[in-house]
Design a protein around this motif. Structure first.
Motif, PDB file in Angstrom:
ATOM      1  N   ARG A 407     -39.327  56.350 -17.192  1.00  0.00           N
ATOM      2  CA  ARG A 407     -39.023  57.205 -17.736  1.00  0.00           C
ATOM      3  C   ARG A 407     -38.202  58.506 -18.470  1.00  0.00           C
ATOM      4  N   LEU A 408     -36.745  57.959 -17.977  1.00  0.00           N
ATOM      5  CA  LEU A 408     -35.939  57.551 -18.722  1.00  0.00           C
ATOM      6  C   LEU A 408     -35.686  57.239 -20.261  1.00  0.00           C
ATOM      7  N   ALA A 409     -36.293  56.110 -20.219  1.00  0.00           N
ATOM      8  CA  ALA A 409     -36.325  55.735 -21.802  1.00  0.00           C
ATOM      9  C   ALA A 409     -37.216  55.478 -22.676  1.00  0.00           C
ATOM     10  N   HIS A 410     -37.826  55.715 -21.926  1.00  0.00           N
ATOM     11  CA  HIS A 410     -39.501  55.849 -22.815  1.00  0.00           C
ATOM     12  C   HIS A 410     -39.435  57.334 -23.676  1.00  0.00           C
TER      13      HIS A 410
ATOM     14  N   ARG B 319     -32.126  67.129 -19.026  1.00  0.00           N
ATOM     15  CA  ARG B 319     -32.033  66.074 -19.017  1.00  0.00           C
ATOM     16  C   ARG B 319     -32.843  65.272 -18.180  1.00  0.00           C
ATOM     17  N   GLY B 323     -35.798  64.074 -15.368  1.00  0.00           N
ATOM     18  CA  GLY B 323     -36.218  62.668 -16.151  1.00  0.00           C
ATOM     19  C   GLY B 323     -37.110  62.833 -16.990  1.00  0.00           C
ATOM     20  N   LEU B 324     -36.268  63.035 -18.194  1.00  0.00           N
ATOM     21  CA  LEU B 324     -37.323  63.508 -19.380  1.00  0.00           C
ATOM     22  C   LEU B 324     -36.152  62.995 -20.480  1.00  0.00           C
ATOM     23  N   SER B 325     -37.042  61.528 -21.278  1.00  0.00           N
ATOM     24  CA  SER B 325     -35.763  61.018 -22.599  1.00  0.00           C
ATOM     25  C   SER B 325     -36.602  61.780 -23.284  1.00  0.00           C
ATOM     26  N   ARG B 326     -37.100  62.626 -23.840  1.00  0.00           N
ATOM     27  CA  ARG B 326     -37.076  63.650 -24.840  1.00  0.00           C
ATOM     28  C   ARG B 326     -37.273  65.205 -25.065  1.00  0.00           C
TER      29      ARG B 326
END
Lengths: 512, 512
Positions: A407-410, B319, B323-326
């Motif tokens: 989740r954190l990568a994309h 973030r 668990g947020l990548s954006r």
């Protein structure tokens, strides 16, 4: 209710069922006479078969269905057996040799399993058949089995899971055999029966069963006995089915539900992402906007287009019956629309709606989609095009539930879970077998059958052609308003009576 | 878990809670000392209040809450009474006169009702308070009430509905009164308390109660004691709240579920229509695309922008925690994002997903949406703009479930059901009262408080200004990760201890 009168009136003004067959028909008369004197026995036989639960995954009960059908063949002294594959419901195979003059072999296909049920949505119970004097949604009332007296009103309906899809075909075929045996009429072809037990589960073992029994199943033609008749009430012969595959897309937001005030328009909303993806894939006229999706579509031939144009136009009465003020792709008619691929959103889920809604951002959102395919699309190619499209929208695709690192990568992450699928199939209407089937059924029913290049629904038809090299033609007998795949599935009894005469005519007269 | 360390580490390196206050502080020392010697009594008082179910629609229990609070004031010899309105939970009013030198009157607002609960999502039960030694999602374990010994670890948490939203404020205020009384410190202002009983239900009777009791509630300032502190752990003063309203949109397909093969891409799909409407209203960066939606937005002042820029930047650790990548609108920070209006899709529902999905076309599809508003937007104007937008998409709007004739009359039909709403509110940071509150709390907590022009969440603040002509300033004490509005709501005990000192400082030192 007034608004629904359109189609009912149209059916009422359509030629009476089978009335056009010449009086004194040497085949039809004894078949009809046999049925007339055995109506209660035939309905009792149908009821007994419908009382056996038949979801493919219910391994114990599904086998009871197969055993019951084998016993029915045995009663008729027709050799029958189970074709087994590991961990699969068996297929029932039976064979009725024709006379020495018979040149062709024809397999009658049906399936004895049914769609899963949600009992809470049924009036009554799915596997306790009930007779009603009309459609439930038009106020039909229960009629007790004990009160049924021949001649049974052909407008009465039998309600149960698989009443129409597809145990009607099995009982219809067995009754046709009975009627021909009683009349001493031999089949014109060598007849084989193949009744599958997992069609509604996507036929995952069918290819293996066909391959393992290729010699046993050798034939010149498969008759696919499934599906509803045309909405006009006219009988239907179809030369293909749409292919099918399905996918579930899931987008992800924060790990926990967040207050929409404190975090709204900062923490991404997965419901919005799913909505935007759907909007990117399809418009509200049914046009698919996925690049390359239709690259493999083979256009219908002129003959196929003419056949479609010749079908009675049911769009207007059907719209009224269904409460629709518009249809997708109008003024194109339904018979023409189903010659094209379809993207159906069968479900959406995210957060809560109605009184359960809270001012929070959903943690995930899902869309469940089925695709209907036409020649020469395949599930594999469709999957490829859909995934390319999703990637072009900026999404990284995963197949299982993503962990926190993923989740954190994309920034844009989508779980894509494909179901099974069939390709589409289509047999030429110009084959001698095709012409013969249409002629026999038009003669038997006294009016030209509706010929469609493609049934809207799907079936494993392509496997018969691919593995056994035999053409497949579909013959439908069920009423169109049978609640197929839904609660309160039903079969109009007159449709079963007609089906017996149609199957008997095919067994006794088919040659090509 | 590693990914979540960011914010935890940041909090650990933030100035220790209240450590900056000068030693020997004449107010802080006796308040802290009182608390230290009454920790178990304060927690017991909190636990007793949390054990009374407090959903506003539960008329019997909600009144028990009000009665219990009146009894708490009586124990302290502070006159308190219920302000009644027909068919509404009562508000609790109490008054503590200041000395003759007091020039100002300040109302402390809190609410004793809580959000509805879904008990199946809770670990434990919503109204059976549990102490845990850490956040549940980080493996926090239950600590028995009997085992609690002072000094209680301030990192422990009390889990129950309304632990933080908003009974923490009520118990914090009562404890602050106790501490001041014990220390013989008089208030610097005339103090009034107004505790509402239906804030989480949208305060439908608040305006009437305020109007009916305008003289009683006359004041120079309302202190809105609700909401979480800044995600950095720093205390937060907020000068407004976002307004809110909500709507549920429902689109309609055929009257019955149709087989997606036979009817797909002919019978309209309401899930697709709902998805396309959402996509037309908002992009996935949080930008609202409804024409005119932001016409009434009053931009923040330079001072407000500077205050936002001065808040600690928590975007990155937040973030990671979530668990947020954006994030939407990045690189704009969360404090800046909530100065803008928001459209949150809080729920989607149509057909079925997952293992229940069937190849059928849904009969209807719904989206539940909440809007957050900023000055000078009003729910009325927003409704108007949203409905104009929906009509521009070709939809005919109805308010109740459409009958068949209505369905047949309108090609694109949408049910639009609005909920209640508040406008936004914002008090100037430049008022003497505003400066005084900020200075007192910064002094009391030993570090500059975070000042935000707008809390992301909503409250009925605008009514106090509109009806009673008094400015409103928000003072937050709850931890940011309190699961507000969700299951497993909690309050970190150290936040309650800090809150008592903050409220005591405001009561004893506020003047402007």
């Amino acid at each position: 209710m007034k608004a629904r009168l359109g189609l009912a009136a149209m059916i009422a003004f359509a030629p009476p069922v089978l009335a056009g067959a010449a009086p004194g028909d040497a085949l039809r008369d004894p078949v009809r006479s046999y049925r007339a004197s055995h109506e209660l026995a035939i309905l009792s036989s149908l009821s007994q078969l419908l009382a056996i639960p038949n979801v493919a995954s219910d391994r114990e009960n599904i086998r009871l269905n197969a055993d019951a059908i084998v016993a029915e063949f045995a009663r008729r002294r027709i050799p029958a057996k189970l074709l087994e594959s590991p961990d699969a419901p068996p297929a029932v195979f039976a064979e009725m040799r024709g006379p020495a003059t018979a040149r062709r072999t024809v397999v009658f296909y049906a399936h004895y399993d049914g769609q899963p049920v949600d009992p809470s949505r049924w009036t009554g119970k799915p596997w306790e058949p009930v007779v009603r004097d009309g459609l439930l949604e038009r106020g039909g009332k229960d009629v007790s089995w004990a009160a049924l007296k021949p001649p049974v009103d052909p407008r009465f309906l039998v309600y149960a899971r698989s009443a129409s899809d597809d145990k009607a075909a099995i009982v219809g075929l067995l009754s046709a055999v009975d009627a021909l045996q009683a009349a001493g009429v031999p089949p014109s072809v060598h007849v084989k029966f193949f009744f599958e037990g997992e069609e509604e589960a996507g036929s995952p073992h069918l290819a293996r069963i066909l391959r393992d029994n290729a010699a046993l199943l050798a034939s010149d033609l498969w008759l696919f006995c499934d599906g509803p008749v045309h909405q006009s009430g006219r009988k239907l012969v179809f030369f293909g089915t749409r292919g099918v595959t399905d996918v579930e897309l899931t987008a992800y937001g924060a790990l926990r539900r967040l207050h929409s005030g404190h975090y709204g328009n900062w923490s991404p909303n997965p419901a919005v992402e799913i909505a935007r993806l759907i909007a990117s894939m399809r418009d509200d006229e049914g046009n698919i906007r996925i690049a390359g999706f239709s690259d493999d579509v083979r256009p219908p031939t002129d003959a196929e287009r003419r056949a479609v144009a010749a079908a009675p136009d049911v769009d207007e009465p059907l719209r009224r019956e269904l409460g629709l003020s518009r249809t997708e792709g109008a003024p194109e008619r339904i018979e023409s629309r189903i010659l094209q691929p379809a993207l159906n959103v069968r479900g959406l889920a995210a957060g809560d709606v109605g009184t359960r809604a809270t001012n929070s951002i959903p943690t995930e959102a899902s869309a469940s989609i089925d695709f209907r395919l036409v020649p020469d699309q395949t599930p594999e190619r469709v999957r490829e095009k859909v995934e390319e499209h999703l990637r072009r929208q900026g999404y990284f695709l995963v197949q299982s539930v993503p962990d926190e690192a993923t989740r954190l990568a994309h920034p844009r992450l989508l779980r894509v879970a494909w179901g099974a699928g069939y390709p589409s199939s289509r047999t030429s209407m110009e084959l001698p077998a095709s012409r013969a089937v249409v002629k026999i059924l038009s003669d038997a029913t006294g009016s030209p059958v509706v010929r469609l290049p493609t049934l809207g629904g799907s079936g494993p038809n392509s496997l018969f052609t691919e593995i056994l090299k035999a053409p497949v033609i579909g013959v439908a007998i069920a009423n169109h308003d049978n609640n197929q795949h839904a609660a309160n599935e039903n079969l109009r009894i007159g449709n079963l009576w007609d089906g017996i005469e149609m199957y008997a005519a095919l067994m006794a007269r088919l040659d090509f």
